[in-house]
Design an enzyme around this catalytic site. Structure first.
Site, mmCIF file in Angstrom:
data_model
loop_
_atom_site.group_PDB
_atom_site.id
_atom_site.type_symbol
_atom_site.label_atom_id
_atom_site.label_comp_id
_atom_site.label_asym_id
_atom_site.label_seq_id
_atom_site.Cartn_x
_atom_site.Cartn_y
_atom_site.Cartn_z
ATOM 1 N N ASP A 1 59.313 124.998 57.889
ATOM 2 C CA ASP A 1 58.748 126.273 57.456
ATOM 3 C C ASP A 1 58.509 127.124 58.699
ATOM 4 O OD1 ASP A 1 57.644 128.153 55.641
ATOM 5 O OD2 ASP A 1 55.633 127.463 56.157
ATOM 6 N N ASP B 1 56.317 130.762 59.041
ATOM 7 C CA ASP B 1 55.007 131.392 59.254
ATOM 8 C C ASP B 1 53.906 130.345 59.123
ATOM 9 O OD1 ASP B 1 53.040 133.221 59.673
ATOM 10 O OD2 ASP B 1 53.544 134.524 57.998
ATOM 11 N N ASP C 1 53.134 124.039 56.539
ATOM 12 C CA ASP C 1 51.689 124.270 56.655
ATOM 13 C C ASP C 1 51.010 124.452 55.309
ATOM 14 O OD1 ASP C 1 52.931 126.840 56.232
ATOM 15 O OD2 ASP C 1 51.047 127.769 56.863
#
Length: 275
Positions: A9, A11, A206
């Site tokens: 991932d 961001d 995240d």
């Protein structure tokens, strides 16, 4: 040796807003240097993979366009495999439109096969009303992802694709089919794009509800980084858990921890205590 590959991932994992997360550039460079295949995954359909890779290069990452896989790409390719030369009414922006055109779709304003909703900063209620009527008349509702909101930096958020999809679902009584994370569709496509088997794939993310849920459901090794959305105190609220929890990708510069992740030796890692 069983070669591993990484789905990553962006961001909250390698950058936050316009700032790189310390150690992220070095970690990605190390993967390339050591020959580990990797692919960046994003649930944002606003931009093409070329646009995203350009941003990453400006941040200092040595990446190519093909190193990025968006939910817009996954959506277009999946639907085209089911309905070649289909038509679509689209609520979204340039990245999604470009991927649909590349997959052979025609974008129309009436009687589409699909109504496809992605991210958009200029979504108008007029477009939503139009989509609602198309769906009520038989068009299939597709969501690039179901994220309810998106972080924009400085602790602020904006409405995500899922928020607009929920409004259309409520108005039509129809449930959207979503292709983005945590959908197995996007996860499987990404794994195959790297030429990996299930036990070779490692997901670093995240967000528990997308990255970790999707990858864990597919049987991938999962690594949760606490540098983004999910915090350590949130983990007690989930019935599923990641294989590894790290502070940031900088931790994976530690050769010992990196080896444990490669071999999924989670029993050797100090885990966050749970009641």
């Amino acid at each position: 040796m069983n070669q591993k590959g990484f789905l990553i991932d962006m961001d909250g994992v390698i950058y936050r807003g316009s700032e790189t997360i310390p150690g992220a550039v070095e970690f990605i460079n190390n993967l390339r240097k050591q020959g580990f295949p990797f692919l960046f995954l994003t649930n944002n359909s606003q931009r093409t993979n070329r646009d995203v890779s350009y941003k990453l290069r400006k941040l200092g990452f040595h990446v190519e366009d093909d190193d990025v896989f968006t939910c817009g790409m996954a959506t277009a390719r999946y639907l085209a495999s089911r309905t070649p030369q289909a038509t679509a009414y689209v609520i979204g922006e340039g990245g999604l439109l470009a991927e649909l055109h590349a997959a052979g779709f025609s974008i129309v304003d009436d009687h589409p096969d699909y109504v496809i909703i992605g991210e958009g900063r200029t979504i108008m209620l007029e477009s939503v009303d139009k989509a609602i009527n198309m769906i009520m008349n038989g068009a299939k509702l597709i969501a690039t992802n179901l994220d309810p909101n998106c972080p924009v930096g400085n602790g602020k958020y904006r409405a995500g694709c899922g928020a607009f999809v929920a409004m259309v679902e409520c108005a039509t009584g129809k449930q959207a089919f979503s292709v983005g994370k945590p959908s197995p569709v996007m996860m499987r496509m990404a794994r195959k794009k790297l030429g990996l088997s299930t036990d070779q794939a490692v997901m670093i993310g995240d967000t528990m509800g997308t990255d970790i849920l999707g990858a864990g459901s597919m049987g991938f090794t999962t690594v949760l980084t606490l540098s983004g959305v999910t915090k350590a105190e949130d983990l007690n609220h989930f019935s599923y858990q990641p294989d590894f929890v790290i502070s940031s990708v900088k931790d994976l510069l530690n050769p010992e921890l990196f080896e444990k992740v490669l071999h999924n030796k989670k029993e050797l890692v100090e885990e966050i205590p749970f009641p």
